[in-house]
Design a protein around this motif. Structure first.
Motif, short mmCIF file in Angstrom:
data_model
loop_
_atom_site.label_atom_id
_atom_site.label_comp_id
_atom_site.label_asym_id
_atom_site.label_seq_id
_atom_site.Cartn_x
_atom_site.Cartn_y
_atom_site.Cartn_z
N LEU A 272 0.83 -1.21 0.00
CA LEU A 272 0.00 0.00 0.00
C LEU A 272 0.86 1.26 0.00
CD1 LEU A 272 -2.80 -1.15 2.47
CD2 LEU A 272 -2.89 -1.09 -0.03
N HIS A 274 4.16 1.31 -0.62
CA HIS A 274 5.14 1.21 -1.69
C HIS A 274 4.60 1.81 -3.00
CE1 HIS A 274 8.25 -1.59 -3.83
NE2 HIS A 274 8.37 -0.35 -4.21
N ALA A 275 3.37 1.41 -3.34
CA ALA A 275 2.82 1.87 -4.62
C ALA A 275 2.53 3.36 -4.61
CB ALA A 275 1.54 1.09 -4.94
N GLU A 276 2.34 3.93 -3.41
CA GLU A 276 1.98 5.34 -3.36
C GLU A 276 3.16 6.28 -3.43
OE1 GLU A 276 -1.19 4.96 -4.35
OE2 GLU A 276 -1.22 6.96 -3.50
N LEU B 129 7.17 2.45 -13.32
CA LEU B 129 5.97 3.13 -12.79
C LEU B 129 5.90 3.03 -11.27
CD1 LEU B 129 3.49 1.82 -15.51
CD2 LEU B 129 4.25 4.18 -15.24
N GLY B 130 6.97 2.52 -10.68
CA GLY B 130 7.05 2.48 -9.22
C GLY B 130 6.47 1.23 -8.61
N VAL B 131 6.20 0.22 -9.43
CA VAL B 131 5.61 -1.02 -8.91
C VAL B 131 6.55 -2.16 -9.28
CG1 VAL B 131 3.57 -2.51 -9.00
CG2 VAL B 131 3.29 -0.04 -9.06
N PHE B 135 5.90 -6.71 -5.76
CA PHE B 135 4.46 -6.89 -5.98
C PHE B 135 4.23 -8.19 -6.76
CE2 PHE B 135 4.89 -2.43 -5.26
CZ PHE B 135 3.71 -2.02 -4.69
N ASP B 166 -3.53 -6.66 -1.11
CA ASP B 166 -3.00 -5.29 -1.15
C ASP B 166 -2.40 -4.97 -2.51
OD1 ASP B 166 -3.71 -4.78 1.47
OD2 ASP B 166 -1.78 -5.46 2.28
N ALA B 170 -3.44 -1.64 -4.34
CA ALA B 170 -2.41 -0.62 -4.56
C ALA B 170 -2.22 -0.34 -6.05
CB ALA B 170 -1.09 -1.09 -3.94
N ILE B 171 -2.23 -1.39 -6.84
CA ILE B 171 -2.00 -1.21 -8.28
C ILE B 171 -3.21 -0.53 -8.93
CG2 ILE B 171 -1.69 -2.46 -10.46
CD1 ILE B 171 0.01 -4.50 -8.78
N ARG B 174 -2.93 3.07 -8.30
CA ARG B 174 -1.95 3.69 -9.22
C ARG B 174 -2.60 3.96 -10.57
NH1 ARG B 174 1.19 6.97 -9.24
NH2 ARG B 174 2.82 6.35 -10.68
N GLU B 177 -4.64 6.95 -10.44
CA GLU B 177 -3.80 8.15 -10.41
C GLU B 177 -3.19 8.45 -11.77
OE1 GLU B 177 -2.54 7.19 -5.79
OE2 GLU B 177 -1.12 6.86 -7.41
#
Lengths: 320, 461
Positions: A272, A274-276, B129-131, B135, B166, B170-171, B174, B177
């Motif tokens: 949670l 990490h992705a933000e 992309l920060g993932v 993950f 999660d 979370a993805i 993203r 966003e």
């Protein structure tokens, strides 16, 4: 009297105490039994700590993160119904989610009664709410409580105290992320030694997740409804969908506290946070240092300190 | 043209396909040789797989591997595309009840890095992309949205949150966003009713408080309104009921297929094809009618083989109950090469295989189905169902296929393993593979062989 251990800001301590039980934000420690591969070190520490707690402790965990949700299942294998899993909705824009949270608090109330609590008498919840509100407001204004409070992560209070004591000026930093553990307090000294200071604690269980101030007249009308308004409608958390509430809060707080940089302390395997991080870099408006933290040693002091020094040095060189 | 059951390499399938064509093979419009999915689609993993030699399997593979083309065609035809995420089986039932509406799971892109053996670069783009690789491989979906090289961007994205992993929450956030607005709806953690609380039974046998069903029904009503607004159509109860009947047709066929395939010995249909068939249940691979036809063909083939006492592997293989879909399809081949076979599965979609109740208002039925998702309850409850089903299918071992990085996988294997071992006394193997397992193949093969050997020694004892 039973102690009700919890570790999420959407578990209102007022609700527990109004039932005549002791609320305590648990500060977890690892048992040293070895890490479960893929498990968030914080969630594991909570499970380890509560598994070893005595009969007088009962625990409330939440569904706000999947790791903790499954952690509650592991814990229940040993503790049975001494563990209560509070369903905390992720969605927050529909009246149904709010109503569901209300029902969940009522269910929690029934469970507390089953463990020796009593249904709050008239005015009892209002009284606890007023007391907590006063104490929280003093904390918001820089007054450090003498005793660890029941209404937030006690480590966040100690962090505030340490930050105040160690403040010798320097680059103003905010910290954001999951809940702090005891050993995280070292971060104050490290930041200070590197020429910085903490001006904003936006970790879970700290300043960010304090509920909105209560409206005394609303408490008088319907204390539980006011409790839900202050918590559910206002506490910005990482699990909420959409996630805009957290980013809006943070952008305001950074401006208000004049933070020049933000340190994101996130636990390894916490998806949670990490992705933000990528979004935080867009919305915070200041430099972000993303720090993934392991278990007790949090990935090694040397690595953390070196990265902090580099961040603070680069911020110092920027025109203020 | 019927031949003895066998598993073929792609080269062997080329020959087989030519023979089938010579004998008058009739195919649907998405048919053709499997080779073209490598040459034109870049699905290089087929070069490393062994696939069943039946015409039914050919049709199954072609349905699966032509889905992106089908979605692009639907877009070109002006159909309304619903990207539905995480609920695995609920929202598509609603979407397919509407005219000119196609629902699919962008989550399915998690198998693209496997199928294309990383040549498509989705995981590398997700990193940017920060993932990153902490993950679950479902992060490929994020990259597929951003580069637009795979599925068409849907007209709406609908994602369930609450008691979900999660990674997905979370993805999906993203995605929201990054400019792909998400319609969020909530599925709470399924809990046991209190002693004095009214409860109802769900498909699959769990019981939940009525209050939870009421809440989810309300959430699905929000989804219904959202789909109505998007499509400009009314999604009334009659339409929903018809959608449920269509979904149940697929589920009943799959139920029969699973029973025959998992109880027959020798195994009449290989693990890989059975897995793909089961997964058709969640959104019908974007074509309900073809899904029905494909599963009917598979069922006919399985029946034929059962009567002929025929399988692609010898009888007596170690009977393995499989948990979670593997990131690399090749793992299913490895199980059989090691001397094992499937005898039951929980690919996180058990609720998409159970028939949806038809004797109650449709949204109530869908809410019950959504709450029956094995992933929204506790691992102990999931283990309970697994243990029951594993016993029913005479499982001799259980494999928990861990998905690297997935938030539920850190602890569920422990919980499930403990419960299954206690209840059934059979060995449980925890396996984790990346999207392309080649580098780990010797180790995985050894572990699978050791499991099979353990099962066989147990039989002798």
């Amino acid at each position: 009297m039973k102690t009700v251990a919890y570790c999420h800001p959407l578990v209102p301590s007022e609700w527990i105490e109004a039932h005549g039980l002791r609320a305590r934000w648990t500060v977890p420690r690892h048992s040293g039994a070895g890490a479960i591969c893929g498990m968030c070190p914080y969630a594991q520490a909570v499970v380890d700590t509560l598994a070893g707690a005595g009969e007088e402790t009962i625990a409330v965990l939440t569904t706000a993160c999947d790791q903790m949700r499954h952690g509650a299942g592991l814990l229940a294998e040993g503790l049975g119904d001494r563990v209560f899993l509070l369903n905390v909705p992720s969605t927050w824009q529909s009246p149904a989610s709010r109503a569901y949270y209300t029902e969940e608090l009522q269910r929690l109330g029934r469970w507390l009664v089953g463990w020796g609590g009593r249904r709050p008498a008239a005015g009892q919840l209002a009284q606890v709410m007023a007391d907590h509100d006063r104490a929280r407001n003093a904390f918001r204004h820089g007054q450090i409580p003498d005793e660890p409070p029941s209404w937030c992560n006690p480590v966040a209070v100690r962090l505030a105290a340490e930050a105040k004591r160690a403040d010798r000026g320097g680059v103003a930093l905010g910290i954001v992320g999951g809940p702090l553990m005891e050993h995280d307090l070292a971060i104050v000294e490290w930041i200070n030694a590197a020429g910085g200071r903490i001006v904003l604690d936006a970790t879970c269980g700290g300043y960010r997740t304090l509920p909105e101030r209560f409206d005394p007249s609303a408490i008088e009308r319907d204390a539980l409804a006011e409790l839900i308004r202050a918590y559910f409608d206002h506490v910005p958390t990482i699990h909420q969908r959409p996630g805009s509430r957290l980013h809006d809060w943070l952008a305001n707080a950074i401006r208000e506290h004049r933070a020049e940089g933000l340190l994101c302390l996130r636990y390894v395997w916490c998806d949670l946070w990490h992705a933000e991080v990528a979004r935080l870099k867009e919305t915070a408006g200041v430099t972000i240092l993303d720090m993934d933290l392991g278990d007790e040693d949090r990935g090694g002091e040397g690595r953390v300190v070196a990265r902090l020094e580099a961040m603070i040095e680069s911020l110092r060189k920027q025109p203020r | 043209m019927k031949d003895k059951a066998a598993q073929l390499t792609l080269d062997e399938w080329d020959i087989r396909y030519r023979e089938l064509c010579r004998h008058g093979l009739r195919e649907p419009d998405y048919g053709g040789s499997l080779r073209r999915h490598v040459d034109e689609g870049g699905d290089r993993r087929l070069l490393r797989l062994r696939m069943d030699n039946s015409e039914a399997a050919l049709r199954l593979w072609n349905l699966l591997l032509s889905e992106e083309d089908r979605l692009h065609r639907a877009r070109a035809e002006g159909k309304y595309l619903v990207g539905t995420m995480k609920d695995l089986g609920t929202v598509p039932v609603m979407a397919y009840a509407l005219d000119d509406t196609v629902a699919f799971y962008p989550d399915g892109a998690w198998w693209t890095p496997c199928l294309m053996e990383h040549t498509e670069g989705l995981l590398a783009l997700a990193d940017q992309l920060g993932v990153d690789d902490s993950f679950c491989p479902v992060r490929a979906m994020l990259a597929a949205f951003v580069n637009g090289n795979h599925f068409p961007i849907p007209d709406t994205v609908v994602c369930s949150v609450g008691a979900t992993c999660d990674d997905m929450s979370a993805i999906a956030q993203r995605l929201d966003e990054l400019g792909f607005p998400v319609f969020w709806w909530e599925i709470p953690h399924r809990r046991v009713a209190d002693a004095d609380e009214p409860s109802v039974e769900l498909p699959g046998g769990s019981r939940v408080p009525v209050a939870q069903v009421d809440f989810v029904r309300g959430e699905l009503n929000r989804v219904r309104r959202h789909l109505e607004t998007g499509t400009g159509q009314s999604l009334d109860d009659a339409r929903l009921a018809a959608g449920i009947r269509r979904a149940n047709q697929v589920r009943r066929l799959l139920g029969q297929l699973r029973r025959f395939a998992y109880l027959g010995d020798p195994s009449p249909m290989p693990a890989l094809e059975m897995m793909i068939a089961e997964i058709l249940s969640i959104h019908f691979c974007s074509d309900w009618a073809e899904t029905v036809a494909v599963v009917e063909d598979l069922l006919a083939e399985v029946r034929r083989r059962l009567i002929a006492n025929e399988g692609s592997r010898p009888a007596g293989a170690a009977r393995v109950y499989w948990i979670n879909p593997p990131a690399d399809l090749r793992l299913m081949n490895l199980l059989e090469e090691a001397g094992g076979r499937l005898c039951g599965t929980d690919y996180m979609i058990a609720h998409a295989l159970d028939p949806i109740p038809e004797d109650m208002p449709p949204l109530e039925a869908l809410a019950r189905m959504a709450l029956a998702d094995p992933m929204v309850g506790s691992s102990a409850e999931r283990a309970d169902r697994i243990a029951r089903e594993a016993a029913r299918f005479d499982a001799e071992a259980v494999i928990v296929s861990r998905i690297s990085g997935a938030s539920h996988c850190a602890t569920e294997g422990l919980a499930i393993g403990r419960i299954v071992e206690r209840r059934l006394g059979i060995p449980v193997l925890d396996l984790e593979v990346p999207p392309v397992l080649d580098a780990m193949e010797p180790t995985i093969r050894t572990r699978l062989e050791a499991l099979v050997e353990t099962v066989r020694s147990g039989r002798r004892a």
